[in-house]
Design an enzyme around this catalytic site. Structure first.
Site, PDB file in Angstrom:
ATOM      1  N   ASP A  54       1.375  -2.839  50.256  1.00  0.00           N
ATOM      2  CA  ASP A  54       1.564  -1.486  49.726  1.00  0.00           C
ATOM      3  C   ASP A  54       2.386  -0.629  50.679  1.00  0.00           C
ATOM      4  O   ASP A  54       3.346   0.039  50.278  1.00  0.00           O
ATOM      5  CB  ASP A  54       0.204  -0.795  49.520  1.00  0.00           C
ATOM      6  CG  ASP A  54      -0.421  -1.110  48.172  1.00  0.00           C
ATOM      7  OD1 ASP A  54       0.326  -1.418  47.230  1.00  0.00           O
ATOM      8  OD2 ASP A  54      -1.649  -1.039  48.053  1.00  0.00           O
ATOM      9  N   GLU A  79       0.936   6.962  48.717  1.00  0.00           N
ATOM     10  CA  GLU A  79      -0.512   6.773  48.712  1.00  0.00           C
ATOM     11  C   GLU A  79      -1.025   6.351  50.079  1.00  0.00           C
ATOM     12  O   GLU A  79      -2.128   6.726  50.484  1.00  0.00           O
ATOM     13  CB  GLU A  79      -0.875   5.705  47.674  1.00  0.00           C
ATOM     14  CG  GLU A  79      -2.341   5.355  47.648  1.00  0.00           C
ATOM     15  CD  GLU A  79      -2.667   4.293  46.614  1.00  0.00           C
ATOM     16  OE1 GLU A  79      -3.866   4.028  46.441  1.00  0.00           O
ATOM     17  OE2 GLU A  79      -1.749   3.736  45.990  1.00  0.00           O
ATOM     18  N   ASP A 153       3.784   5.446  44.318  1.00  0.00           N
ATOM     19  CA  ASP A 153       2.641   4.538  44.280  1.00  0.00           C
ATOM     20  C   ASP A 153       3.229   3.136  44.376  1.00  0.00           C
ATOM     21  O   ASP A 153       3.801   2.626  43.411  1.00  0.00           O
ATOM     22  CB  ASP A 153       1.822   4.702  42.998  1.00  0.00           C
ATOM     23  CG  ASP A 153       0.485   3.963  43.081  1.00  0.00           C
ATOM     24  OD1 ASP A 153       0.347   3.095  43.963  1.00  0.00           O
ATOM     25  OD2 ASP A 153      -0.420   4.257  42.283  1.00  0.00           O
ATOM     26  N   ILE A 155       2.085  -0.046  44.683  1.00  0.00           N
ATOM     27  CA  ILE A 155       1.564  -1.029  43.724  1.00  0.00           C
ATOM     28  C   ILE A 155       0.353  -0.387  43.056  1.00  0.00           C
ATOM     29  O   ILE A 155      -0.745  -0.392  43.612  1.00  0.00           O
ATOM     30  CB  ILE A 155       1.149  -2.363  44.380  1.00  0.00           C
ATOM     31  CG1 ILE A 155       2.296  -2.981  45.180  1.00  0.00           C
ATOM     32  CG2 ILE A 155       0.685  -3.351  43.300  1.00  0.00           C
ATOM     33  CD1 ILE A 155       1.915  -4.267  45.904  1.00  0.00           C
ATOM     34  N   ASP A 156       0.563   0.163  41.876  1.00  0.00           N
ATOM     35  CA  ASP A 156      -0.554   0.715  41.111  1.00  0.00           C
ATOM     36  C   ASP A 156      -1.317  -0.452  40.468  1.00  0.00           C
ATOM     37  O   ASP A 156      -0.720  -1.455  40.092  1.00  0.00           O
ATOM     38  CB  ASP A 156      -0.024   1.670  40.035  1.00  0.00           C
ATOM     39  CG  ASP A 156      -1.131   2.453  39.351  1.00  0.00           C
ATOM     40  OD1 ASP A 156      -1.995   2.977  40.072  1.00  0.00           O
ATOM     41  OD2 ASP A 156      -1.134   2.524  38.116  1.00  0.00           O
ATOM     42  N   THR A 158      -3.770  -2.225  42.106  1.00  0.00           N
ATOM     43  CA  THR A 158      -3.747  -3.258  43.152  1.00  0.00           C
ATOM     44  C   THR A 158      -4.738  -4.374  42.866  1.00  0.00           C
ATOM     45  O   THR A 158      -4.453  -5.554  43.136  1.00  0.00           O
ATOM     46  CB  THR A 158      -4.053  -2.625  44.527  1.00  0.00           C
ATOM     47  OG1 THR A 158      -3.152  -1.539  44.751  1.00  0.00           O
ATOM     48  CG2 THR A 158      -3.881  -3.638  45.640  1.00  0.00           C
ATOM     49  N   ASP A 301      -0.266   8.492  41.107  1.00  0.00           N
ATOM     50  CA  ASP A 301      -0.511   7.708  39.890  1.00  0.00           C
ATOM     51  C   ASP A 301       0.226   8.270  38.680  1.00  0.00           C
ATOM     52  O   ASP A 301       0.698   7.520  37.825  1.00  0.00           O
ATOM     53  CB  ASP A 301      -2.007   7.693  39.540  1.00  0.00           C
ATOM     54  CG  ASP A 301      -2.862   6.976  40.563  1.00  0.00           C
ATOM     55  OD1 ASP A 301      -2.505   5.846  40.932  1.00  0.00           O
ATOM     56  OD2 ASP A 301      -3.877   7.545  40.987  1.00  0.00           O
TER      57      ASP A 301
END
Length: 377
Positions: A54, A79, A153, A155-156, A158, A301
């Site tokens: 991330d 994030e 973000d 890797i939304d 995860t 997000d």
């Protein structure tokens, strides 16, 4: 501004490549999924490799955008924290260097000397992706990069990325979980008002290459600035049979599930993983509305997909404020904004969407949902 959008599409594809490499390269994949136990549980950074994936994606996006648009430096937020502690107790700040060799050397420090993993990651980070085929030329907006901020973000969803289930998708259907729920999200907002004006979504695991060359992705983008609206997606046509469809989190409150089930029927009440993916389902017309009553999502997000919905005539509202509003759900004061933290909270919670949210494309559908939920929350 077409240059900014093209740059974001390009760097989002680079991010998707990194996400795919972490799953495709066996050495990186083992770091990604392993859970060390007992006496072997001695290197926090390895257990947190998913967090490193991330962070490195986030820092790569920051590095590339700031290199092209230096006036945005200091206003590109994400994030993750970019500070790590390696197995020797040394604090390391993760950044992307000017060369692949430099980045590999830094990552080897974070990875406690794992030069194989560091080299694989650095190669993916510094590799230029294939150019996107999405047409953004000729797009003009009365904005300067110096007026804008960015939420990333990396890797939304995860957990879906790590678990890695490969669902067989049917076109026009919403699937609740799997790799396809993992998204790279880059949202651009006005620093002065917090209004989202541009969004890029990359779905790294959109479909499997039939020739056996692994996963292929798909990019989505949208811009919304005053009367200027443009989007890679067209406004979806109404689904067969009519009726209203709503997507929720499986952990949504029973009172919300019951109220919306009465409104749209059990067959039109759907569940999916990932806040970004659920809003993407609304963008694509796989669901009409997404409702979340909890304050469990964050600015990173919602910013990118919010911009796409605005471009399509919809939006993302603060659910609690909308239910309280005397002027109805479409009050502009209830639209989510992205420039100011909640001063009474600490850490990441300063940037949470504390009032929950409702994402929609059509105002008449929004009104039905809000009327149904009025007095229930």
């Amino acid at each position: 501004m077409a240059d900014l959008l093209s740059s974001l599409l390009r760097v989002a594809e680079k991010a998707a490549n990194v996400a795919r490499v972490c799953r495709q390269e066996s050495h990186l994949f083992q770091l990604l999924v392993q859970e060390k136990k007992g006496d072997d549980k001695n290197k926090k950074f390895i257990q947190d490799f998913k967090t490193l994936a991330d962070v490195i994606i986030q820092e790569m996006i920051r590095h590339d955008v700031e290199a092209r648009f230096p006036e945005m430096a200091g206003f590109i937020n994400g994030e993750e924290s970019n500070k790590f502690e390696n197995g020797l107790g040394e604090s390391v700040t993760v950044t992307v260097c000017g060369t692949e060799e430099g980045t590999a050397k830094l990552l080897a420090t974070v990875l406690d000397g794992d030069h194989t993993a560091a080299s694989l990651l650095a190669q993916a980070i510094h590799q230029d992706p294939q150019t996107t085929h999405l047409t953004t030329e000729g797009l003009t907006l009365p904005l300067s990069p110096s007026e804008l901020g960015i939420w990333i973000d990396p890797i939304d969803a995860t957990s879906q990325y790590i678990e890695g289930r490969e669902e067989v998708l049917e076109e026009g259907h919403l699937f609740p979980s799997g790799l396809h729920c993992a998204l790279v999200l880059i949202g651009v907002f006005l620093r002065s008002t917090g209004q989202p004006v541009m969004g890029v979504i990359n779905q790294p695991f959109n479909y499997k290459d039939p020739a056996g060359a692994g996963w292929r992705g798909k990019s989505f983008w949208g811009v919304s600035c005053g009367s200027i609206k443009a989007c890679s997606e067209s406004r979806p046509k109404p689904g067969p049979g009519g009726g209203l469809s709503v997507v929720l989190s499986s952990s949504e409150k029973p009172v919300v599930k019951e109220a919306l089930s009465s409104l749209c029927g059990p067959d039109k009440l759907m569940y999916a993983s990932g806040a970004g993916f659920k809003i993407l389902c609304v963008i694509q017309g796989l669901a009409d509305v997404y409702v979340l009553s909890e304050g469990s999502t964050f600015k990173w997000d919602s910013c990118a997909p919010h911009a796409l919905l605005l471009a399509l005539g919809g939006g993302v509202l603060d659910l609690t404020q909308s239910l309280k509003s005397s002027s109805g759900a479409q009050d502009q004061l209830t639209e989510l904004t992205y420039h100011q933290p909640y001063a009474e909270y600490k850490g990441a919670d300063r940037w949470a969407n504390h009032g929950g949210l409702v994402a929609y494309r059509d105002c008449s559908q929004l009104r039905k949902v809000m009327e149904t939920l009025k007095g229930k929350l």
